[in-house]
Each structure stands twice: as C-alpha cells, then as structure tokens.
Design a protein around this motif. Structure first.
Motif, PDB file in Angstrom:
ATOM      1  N   ILE A  26       0.805  -1.227   0.000  1.00 18.16           N
ATOM      2  CA  ILE A  26       0.000   0.000   0.000  1.00 18.16           C
ATOM      3  C   ILE A  26       0.835   1.273   0.000  1.00 18.16           C
ATOM      4  CG2 ILE A  26      -1.894  -1.181   1.186  1.00 18.16           C
ATOM      5  CD1 ILE A  26      -1.104   0.493   3.703  1.00 18.16           C
ATOM      6  N   VAL A  27       2.124   1.176   0.252  1.00 22.01           N
ATOM      7  CA  VAL A  27       2.952   2.351   0.517  1.00 22.01           C
ATOM      8  C   VAL A  27       2.973   3.364  -0.623  1.00 22.01           C
ATOM      9  CG1 VAL A  27       5.198   1.466  -0.226  1.00 22.01           C
ATOM     10  CG2 VAL A  27       5.078   3.093   1.645  1.00 22.01           C
ATOM     11  N   ASP A  28       2.839   2.931  -1.857  1.00 20.08           N
ATOM     12  CA  ASP A  28       2.925   3.847  -2.990  1.00 20.08           C
ATOM     13  C   ASP A  28       1.577   4.376  -3.465  1.00 20.08           C
ATOM     14  OD1 ASP A  28       5.730   3.720  -3.165  1.00 20.08           O
ATOM     15  OD2 ASP A  28       5.609   1.851  -4.295  1.00 20.08           O
ATOM     16  N   ASP A  29       0.525   4.069  -2.739  1.00 21.46           N
ATOM     17  CA  ASP A  29      -0.819   4.489  -3.138  1.00 21.46           C
ATOM     18  C   ASP A  29      -1.482   5.205  -1.969  1.00 21.46           C
ATOM     19  OD1 ASP A  29      -3.662   4.517  -3.589  1.00 21.46           O
ATOM     20  OD2 ASP A  29      -3.382   2.966  -5.118  1.00 21.46           O
ATOM     21  N   ASP A  30      -1.596   6.532  -2.080  1.00 22.14           N
ATOM     22  CA  ASP A  30      -2.150   7.338  -0.985  1.00 22.14           C
ATOM     23  C   ASP A  30      -3.564   6.904  -0.593  1.00 22.14           C
ATOM     24  OD1 ASP A  30       0.182   8.825  -0.854  1.00 22.14           O
ATOM     25  OD2 ASP A  30      -0.605  10.475  -2.065  1.00 22.14           O
ATOM     26  N   ASP A  31      -4.364   6.490  -1.579  1.00 22.92           N
ATOM     27  CA  ASP A  31      -5.724   6.046  -1.268  1.00 22.92           C
ATOM     28  C   ASP A  31      -5.712   4.767  -0.438  1.00 22.92           C
ATOM     29  OD1 ASP A  31      -6.867   8.193  -2.651  1.00 22.92           O
ATOM     30  OD2 ASP A  31      -6.998   7.069  -4.525  1.00 22.92           O
ATOM     31  N   LEU A  32      -4.823   3.832  -0.809  1.00 24.68           N
ATOM     32  CA  LEU A  32      -4.730   2.587  -0.034  1.00 24.68           C
ATOM     33  C   LEU A  32      -4.175   2.842   1.357  1.00 24.68           C
ATOM     34  CD1 LEU A  32      -3.498   0.017  -2.715  1.00 24.68           C
ATOM     35  CD2 LEU A  32      -5.810   0.314  -1.793  1.00 24.68           C
ATOM     36  N   VAL A  33      -3.226   3.757   1.481  1.00 25.14           N
ATOM     37  CA  VAL A  33      -2.697   4.110   2.809  1.00 25.14           C
ATOM     38  C   VAL A  33      -3.817   4.684   3.663  1.00 25.14           C
ATOM     39  CG1 VAL A  33      -1.147   5.642   4.076  1.00 25.14           C
ATOM     40  CG2 VAL A  33      -0.313   4.420   2.062  1.00 25.14           C
ATOM     41  N   ALA A  34      -4.640   5.557   3.078  1.00 25.54           N
ATOM     42  CA  ALA A  34      -5.752   6.151   3.826  1.00 25.54           C
ATOM     43  C   ALA A  34      -6.760   5.085   4.257  1.00 25.54           C
ATOM     44  CB  ALA A  34      -6.443   7.220   2.981  1.00 25.54           C
ATOM     45  N   LEU A  35      -7.021   4.107   3.365  1.00 27.20           N
ATOM     46  CA  LEU A  35      -7.993   3.051   3.679  1.00 27.20           C
ATOM     47  C   LEU A  35      -7.467   2.026   4.681  1.00 27.20           C
ATOM     48  CD1 LEU A  35      -9.494   2.225   0.169  1.00 27.20           C
ATOM     49  CD2 LEU A  35     -10.739   3.120   2.137  1.00 27.20           C
ATOM     50  N   TYR A  36      -6.206   1.596   4.492  1.00 25.87           N
ATOM     51  CA  TYR A  36      -5.713   0.421   5.215  1.00 25.87           C
ATOM     52  C   TYR A  36      -4.481   0.672   6.069  1.00 25.87           C
ATOM     53  CZ  TYR A  36      -8.700  -1.845   1.748  1.00 25.87           C
ATOM     54  OH  TYR A  36      -9.753  -2.209   0.966  1.00 25.87           O
ATOM     55  N   GLY A  37      -3.959   1.874   6.077  1.00 25.31           N
ATOM     56  CA  GLY A  37      -2.681   2.151   6.734  1.00 25.31           C
ATOM     57  C   GLY A  37      -2.563   1.639   8.155  1.00 25.31           C
ATOM     58  N   VAL A  38      -3.603   1.811   8.957  1.00 22.80           N
ATOM     59  CA  VAL A  38      -3.536   1.360  10.350  1.00 22.80           C
ATOM     60  C   VAL A  38      -4.151  -0.021  10.540  1.00 22.80           C
ATOM     61  CG1 VAL A  38      -3.488   3.704  11.275  1.00 22.80           C
ATOM     62  CG2 VAL A  38      -5.682   2.551  10.982  1.00 22.80           C
TER      63      VAL A  38
END
Length: 76
Positions: A37-49
């Motif tokens: 997910i690190v290179d996709d801001d949307d995925l970081v926002a969805l799944y980061g934590v």
C-alpha cells in the motif's frame, strides 16, 4: 469459479508476513496477489492502520488483522 484474493500489506511488516503465511496455508499461492500500500495514498488512507487486510475480489469481503486460518477458510 475460482476465488482470487488481495493481501494488502507493506514491505517489512512482520504482521503482514504472518498473515501471508496463514494465507499460504489455506489458499493456492497463485490465487493471492500481494499489494504493497505504501505507494498508493488512497490505499494508505484506507488500510494504513489496519494492514494486513485480506480481500476476496469476487465480492469485496475483507478480513482485517488479526485473523485466523479458520477465518480465511470461512472466507474461501
């Protein structure tokens, strides 16, 4: 129809490594796509934590960590 899954993860995440091992115990490795997910801001926002997250692509059903081999089996 054969199920295909995405494991949302991040490089160096020990929980993600554990989740992948659980997935390999239940699923054909060719049916699991690992997405960092690190290179996709949307995925970081969805799944980061929440990573690791396992998603069944046919219907978008997700398992959020911590999950068990039994839960993966139920998702299949």
């Amino acid at each position: 129809m054969s199920q295909v899954f995405i494991l949302y993860s991040s490089e160096g995440c020990h929980l993600c490594e554990q989740a992948l091992e659980l997935c390999y115990g239940q699923l054909d490795p060719g049916k699991i796509k690992v997405v960092d997910i690190v290179d996709d801001d949307d995925l970081v926002a969805l799944y980061g934590v929440h990573i690791p997250v396992l998603e069944r692509l046919t219907d978008g059903q997700k398992l959020f960590w911590p999950f068990t081999a039994q839960q993966i089996g139920e998702l299949i």
